[in-house]
Design a protein around this motif. Sequence first.
Motif, PDB file in Angstrom:
ATOM      1  N   LYS A   9       0.835  -1.198   0.000  1.00 33.29           N
ATOM      2  CA  LYS A   9       0.000   0.000   0.000  1.00 33.29           C
ATOM      3  C   LYS A   9       0.875   1.255   0.000  1.00 33.29           C
ATOM      4  O   LYS A   9       0.611   2.210  -0.719  1.00 33.29           O
ATOM      5  CB  LYS A   9      -0.912  -0.001   1.221  1.00 33.29           C
ATOM      6  N   ASN A  10       1.937   1.217   0.790  1.00 33.80           N
ATOM      7  CA  ASN A  10       2.856   2.348   0.847  1.00 33.80           C
ATOM      8  C   ASN A  10       3.584   2.529  -0.486  1.00 33.80           C
ATOM      9  O   ASN A  10       3.815   3.654  -0.924  1.00 33.80           O
ATOM     10  CB  ASN A  10       3.854   2.145   1.990  1.00 33.80           C
ATOM     11  N   ASN A  11       3.937   1.425  -1.136  1.00 35.50           N
ATOM     12  CA  ASN A  11       4.594   1.509  -2.439  1.00 35.50           C
ATOM     13  C   ASN A  11       3.663   2.110  -3.486  1.00 35.50           C
ATOM     14  O   ASN A  11       4.095   2.889  -4.346  1.00 35.50           O
ATOM     15  CB  ASN A  11       5.082   0.136  -2.893  1.00 35.50           C
ATOM     16  N   ARG A  12       2.377   1.752  -3.432  1.00 33.94           N
ATOM     17  CA  ARG A  12       1.400   2.346  -4.346  1.00 33.94           C
ATOM     18  C   ARG A  12       1.287   3.845  -4.103  1.00 33.94           C
ATOM     19  O   ARG A  12       1.176   4.633  -5.043  1.00 33.94           O
ATOM     20  CB  ARG A  12       0.031   1.682  -4.187  1.00 33.94           C
ATOM     21  N   ARG A  61       4.403   6.772   4.267  1.00 39.17           N
ATOM     22  CA  ARG A  61       4.978   6.434   5.560  1.00 39.17           C
ATOM     23  C   ARG A  61       6.398   5.925   5.348  1.00 39.17           C
ATOM     24  O   ARG A  61       6.623   5.064   4.489  1.00 39.17           O
ATOM     25  CB  ARG A  61       4.124   5.343   6.212  1.00 39.17           C
ATOM     26  N   ASN A  62       7.357   6.468   6.096  1.00 40.15           N
ATOM     27  CA  ASN A  62       8.728   5.963   6.016  1.00 40.15           C
ATOM     28  C   ASN A  62       8.778   4.572   6.626  1.00 40.15           C
ATOM     29  O   ASN A  62       8.371   4.381   7.766  1.00 40.15           O
ATOM     30  CB  ASN A  62       9.683   6.892   6.766  1.00 40.15           C
ATOM     31  N   GLY A  68      10.311  -3.504   6.661  1.00 41.67           N
ATOM     32  CA  GLY A  68       9.039  -2.823   6.473  1.00 41.67           C
ATOM     33  C   GLY A  68       8.505  -2.195   7.741  1.00 41.67           C
ATOM     34  O   GLY A  68       7.391  -1.678   7.760  1.00 41.67           O
ATOM     35  N   ARG A  69       9.301  -2.214   8.801  1.00 44.88           N
ATOM     36  CA  ARG A  69       8.875  -1.645  10.083  1.00 44.88           C
ATOM     37  C   ARG A  69       8.672  -0.135   9.961  1.00 44.88           C
ATOM     38  O   ARG A  69       9.538   0.573   9.444  1.00 44.88           O
ATOM     39  CB  ARG A  69       9.942  -1.955  11.135  1.00 44.88           C
ATOM     40  N   PRO A  70       7.517   0.391  10.442  1.00 49.88           N
ATOM     41  CA  PRO A  70       7.240   1.812  10.271  1.00 49.88           C
ATOM     42  C   PRO A  70       7.807   2.715  11.362  1.00 49.88           C
ATOM     43  O   PRO A  70       7.866   3.931  11.191  1.00 49.88           O
ATOM     44  CB  PRO A  70       5.718   1.873  10.288  1.00 49.88           C
ATOM     45  N   ARG A  71       8.237   2.149  12.467  1.00 48.97           N
ATOM     46  CA  ARG A  71       8.711   2.981  13.583  1.00 48.97           C
ATOM     47  C   ARG A  71      10.210   2.853  13.766  1.00 48.97           C
ATOM     48  O   ARG A  71      10.816   1.892  13.313  1.00 48.97           O
ATOM     49  CB  ARG A  71       8.000   2.564  14.865  1.00 48.97           C
TER      50      ARG A  71
END
Length: 101
Positions: A9-12, A61-62, A68-71
């Motif tokens: 989703k983030n890549n899209r 989102r970074n 793939g961890r967001p934090r």
Amino acid sequence: MAKTSSVEKNNRRRKLAAQYAGKRAALKAIIMDQSKPMDERFRAQLKLSALPRNSAKIRIRNRCEVTGRPRAYYRKLGLSRIALRDLGNTGQVPGLVKSSW
């Protein structure tokens, strides 16, 4: 490892943001230009709001490139703290050494 759906989703979102970046910048320039008439600025605002939400850069989102961890994301390296530690311990990050005292 993060859910594959979240990463995809983030890549899209990244792809959409790159696709619409020029159009969004042009519309924002019209909206911010105080010398333009109010109705033209309002029409530009409507066109901007008609664009897909996920095309906004702020919605990206970074995420860590490895897990793939967001934090706990280090922007300079593109890794999370956990991935950085694992790669550092195996000697795969140049210049990073395990501290001991």
